[in-house]
Enzyme design. Structure first.
Site, short mmCIF file in Angstrom:
data_model
loop_
_atom_site.label_atom_id
_atom_site.label_comp_id
_atom_site.label_asym_id
_atom_site.label_seq_id
_atom_site.Cartn_x
_atom_site.Cartn_y
_atom_site.Cartn_z
CG MET A 13 -10.61 -34.02 -55.98
SD MET A 13 -10.26 -35.68 -56.61
CE MET A 13 -11.87 -36.15 -57.24
CB ILE A 119 -10.02 -22.19 -59.50
CG1 ILE A 119 -10.23 -22.08 -61.02
CG2 ILE A 119 -11.21 -22.91 -58.87
CD1 ILE A 119 -10.49 -23.41 -61.71
CB THR A 120 -6.61 -20.75 -55.20
OG1 THR A 120 -5.88 -21.64 -56.06
CG2 THR A 120 -6.23 -21.03 -53.76
CG HIS A 176 -16.59 -17.62 -55.30
ND1 HIS A 176 -17.78 -18.09 -55.80
CD2 HIS A 176 -15.83 -18.72 -55.06
CE1 HIS A 176 -17.73 -19.41 -55.87
NE2 HIS A 176 -16.55 -19.82 -55.42
#
Length: 321
Positions: A13, A119-120, A176
């Protein structure tokens, strides 16, 4: 002038959304990579077929072999397993660490000069591992987290104040995850700090605390609503902003997961901090002054990341802390 080449490793996505956004901005030719046969090729063709309508001229290709990323200027890594309801980002560590090892080897062989955005999840540990596996200079490997977390913080503040998002600056420090540190004191509306707006009666400390918590829970909130996956539009937008700053050498100040070399008293760890991104990658780490409460929250966040990195080292002995 030769067009830039942008490789997207992972065509789920976020990968598909990234390809569409990068196409619309005409930042460069795009290679979508994925281990699933047909997926990157199908998405590349679908987006390419939208180009006559949207009016962008770039080449889009899909591939299942790492050779396709050869010579990429920018690589954005989204490969791995996404969160499902009830999962924390940390639950993904074992599976996604193996993915980072494969991705790192591919980057090392075919695109050692690229600027890499990871981003993983769990983000801070995965970008730390990816930099080690790839062998790329630390200033050329960053994690996308702070831009997204800060965007969520800014959006929630704009809703609270009923004002334009453009007039709000805010950023988030730390890992994060649940221990991230939205910095209220450094967040402003047209230059007016949030604590002053509380004094002016625009909001209350309680409401700001609720917004801070909602920011920490921002990813989980979307996971619980979607039920089958995690956020992809806002993460893609955030990564594109970082890629654009590098490709256009705009030297933007953005909060990203960057490897620290003594800043904030931290060495050889990736943590969310404000940096300057330009043609050299991370050109400067901005070390802001923190009060005792902020320092304590930041240290807690850093320790959470440290534990994840230790787990990574135990699972993959070739990673050295």
């Amino acid at each position: 002038m030769k067009r830039k080449k942008i490789a997207l490793i992972g065509s789920g996505m976020i990968g598909g959304t990234l390809a569409h956004m990068i196409g619309l901005k005409e930042l460069g030719d795009i290679v979508l990579f994925d281990v699933a046969e047909g997926l990157p090729q199908g998405k590349a063709l679908d987006i390419a077929e939208s180009s006559p309508v949207d009016g962008f001229d770039i080449n889009l290709t899909g591939a299942n072999a790492y050779e396709a990323i050869e010579g990429a200027d920018v690589i954005i890594v989204t490969a791995g397993v996404a969160r499902k309801p009830g999962m924390s980002r940390d639950d993904l560590l074992g599976i996604n660490l193996k993915v980072m090892e494969q991705v790192g080897a591919g980057i090392k062989k075919y695109a050692p000069s690229a600027f890499v955005i990871c981003i993983t999840n769990p983000l801070d540990a995965m970008v730390w591992a990816l930099q080690k596996f790839s062998g790329l200079p630390a200033q050329k490997v960053v994690g996308m987290a702070g831009v997204l977390d800060s965007a969520r913080f800014r959006y929630f503040l704009s809703q609270e104040f009923n004002i334009s998002i453009k007039d709000i600056t805010a950023f988030v420090l730390g890992g994060h995850g649940d221990s991230m540190v939205p910095l209220v004191r450094y967040s402003t509306v047209s230059g007016i700090p949030l604590p002053d707006l509380v004094k002016m009666g625009w909001t209350t400390h309680e409401k700001i605390d609720q917004i801070v918590q909602r920011t920490r829970d921002g990813g989980a909130e979307i996971v619980s609503l979607l039920k089958t996956g995690s956020a992809f539009y806002a993460p893609a937008s955030s990564a594109v902003a970082m890629a654009e700053a590098y490709l256009k050498d705009t030297r933007r100040v953005l909060p990203v997961a960057a490897r620290l070399s003594g800043e904030y008293g931290i060495k050889d760890m990736y943590v969310g901090v404000p940096v300057v991104i330009g043609a050299g990658g991370v050109e400067r780490v901005i070390e802001i002054d923190l009060n005792d409460n902020e320092k304590s929250a930041f240290e807690k966040s850093v320790n959470a990341v440290k534990e994840l990195c230790k787990t990574c080292s135990a699972l993959a002995p070739n990673l050295k802390e």
